[in-house]
Design a protein around this motif. Structure first.
Motif, PDB file in Angstrom:
ATOM      1  N   TRP A 171       0.841  -1.264   0.078  1.00 44.17           N
ATOM      2  CA  TRP A 171      -0.034  -0.124   0.001  1.00 44.17           C
ATOM      3  C   TRP A 171       0.920   1.204  -0.058  1.00 44.17           C
ATOM      4  O   TRP A 171       1.898   1.399   0.925  1.00 44.17           O
ATOM      5  N   TYR A 172       0.573   2.321  -1.085  1.00 44.75           N
ATOM      6  CA  TYR A 172       1.357   3.341  -1.080  1.00 44.75           C
ATOM      7  C   TYR A 172       0.275   4.501  -0.982  1.00 44.75           C
ATOM      8  O   TYR A 172      -0.704   4.440  -1.310  1.00 44.75           O
ATOM      9  N   ARG A 173       0.933   5.701  -0.368  1.00 44.56           N
ATOM     10  CA  ARG A 173       0.097   6.741  -0.464  1.00 44.56           C
ATOM     11  C   ARG A 173       0.923   7.883  -1.432  1.00 44.56           C
ATOM     12  O   ARG A 173       2.000   8.097  -1.335  1.00 44.56           O
ATOM     13  N   GLN A 174       0.005   8.552  -2.048  1.00 43.36           N
ATOM     14  CA  GLN A 174       0.558   9.597  -3.200  1.00 43.36           C
ATOM     15  C   GLN A 174      -0.233  10.958  -2.869  1.00 43.36           C
ATOM     16  O   GLN A 174      -1.490  11.052  -3.210  1.00 43.36           O
ATOM     17  N   ASN A 175       0.570  11.716  -2.223  1.00 49.01           N
ATOM     18  CA  ASN A 175      -0.123  13.113  -2.006  1.00 49.01           C
ATOM     19  C   ASN A 175      -0.255  14.018  -3.091  1.00 49.01           C
ATOM     20  O   ASN A 175       0.718  13.708  -4.088  1.00 49.01           O
ATOM     21  N   LEU A 176      -0.567  14.768  -3.450  1.00 48.06           N
ATOM     22  CA  LEU A 176      -0.925  15.599  -4.501  1.00 48.06           C
ATOM     23  C   LEU A 176       0.453  16.336  -4.943  1.00 48.06           C
ATOM     24  O   LEU A 176       1.035  17.042  -3.996  1.00 48.06           O
ATOM     25  N   GLY A 177       0.971  16.088  -6.125  1.00 49.82           N
ATOM     26  CA  GLY A 177       2.290  16.915  -6.449  1.00 49.82           C
ATOM     27  C   GLY A 177       3.227  15.914  -5.857  1.00 49.82           C
ATOM     28  O   GLY A 177       4.637  16.528  -6.238  1.00 49.82           O
ATOM     29  N   GLN A 178       3.024  14.625  -5.657  1.00 54.41           N
ATOM     30  CA  GLN A 178       4.273  13.716  -4.951  1.00 54.41           C
ATOM     31  C   GLN A 178       4.335  12.343  -5.355  1.00 54.41           C
ATOM     32  O   GLN A 178       3.263  12.082  -6.211  1.00 54.41           O
ATOM     33  N   GLY A 179       5.364  11.925  -5.150  1.00 48.87           N
ATOM     34  CA  GLY A 179       5.591  10.445  -5.629  1.00 48.87           C
ATOM     35  C   GLY A 179       4.872   9.720  -4.556  1.00 48.87           C
ATOM     36  O   GLY A 179       4.742  10.160  -3.574  1.00 48.87           O
TER      37      GLY A 179
END
Lengths: 117, 115
Positions: free
Chosen positions: A34-42
């Protein structure tokens, strides 16, 4: 062959509400991420499973986040209660089991876009 | 600490023109290196990877990347961009010693293609 399946694709909730995301990995893939991707980030790793065992959950905020993979196949990621800062895309990925000297590609699902109001 | 830097947040290229997306990494040794592409509403798709050997690697969709150890770089190139290449591109690294643990991604470069 079906890819990694995630649901829902989009979720809008109010802060302090609970939310859950579901992931079905590619058949035969023992490792699930599980990954989390914030806006404008990898993407950034939250948790990695090998079969049923969470082998790396060092980046999972355990006060509000939990995950499970009871039968070593599907996985659920839960947030309770959600905060405004949890708005992000939550990506699930899977791969064949990690073996020494062999690199197995991670295959990503389309993600769940969470908006917390 | 391991890190990946993609200096360009947004690049616009004319259709048919060449493309180069930059990637620099910070790592104790040569890591495994990857380029992924993410189209709107889609998951990440692997374009190409470098483990060892020939420093110029070919990928899907006409992309290639060159590993330069002296510059700690792994830049992505394409000789002629198509409108369908408009997407977000991510460079990532993984540890050869613990491969498959977790990819470390850069912040991404958004590619726009003008007609």
């Amino acid at each position: 062959e079906a890819g990694v399946v995630q649901s829902p694709r989009y979720k809008i909730i109010e802060k302090k509400q609970p939310v859950a995301f579901w992931c079905n990995p590619i058949s035969g893939h023992n490792t699930l991420y599980w990954y989390r991707q914030n806006l404008g980030q990898g993407p950034e790793l939250l948790i990695r499973y090998e079969n049923e065992e969470a082998v790396d959950d060092s980046q999972l905020p355990k006060d509000r986040f939990s995950a499970e993979r009871l039968k070593g196949v599907d996985s659920t990621l839960k947030i309770q209660p959600a905060e405004l800062g949890d708005s992000a895309v939550y990506l699930c990925a899977s791969s064949l089991v990690r073996l020494a000297g062999i690199y197995n590609e991670q295959f990503f699902g389309p993600g769940t876009r969470l908006t917390v109001l | 600490a391991q890190s990946v830097t993609q200096p360009d947040i947004h690049i616009t290229v004319s259709e048919g023109a060449s493309l180069e997306l930059r990637c620099n990494y910070s790592y104790g040794a040569t890591p495994y290196l990857f380029w992924y592409v993410q189209s709107p509403g889609q998951g990440l798709q692997l374009l190409l990877k470098y483990f060892s050997g020939d420093t110029l690697v070919q990928g899907i969709k006409g992309f290639e990347a060159e590993f330069k150890r002296s510059q700690s770089s792994f830049n992505l190139r394409k000789p002629s961009v198509h409108w369908s290449d408009a997407a977000e591109y991510f460079c990532a690294v993984d540890s050869p010693n613990q491969a498959g643990t977790a990819l470390i991604f850069g912040k991404g470069t958004t590619l726009s293609v003008s007609s």
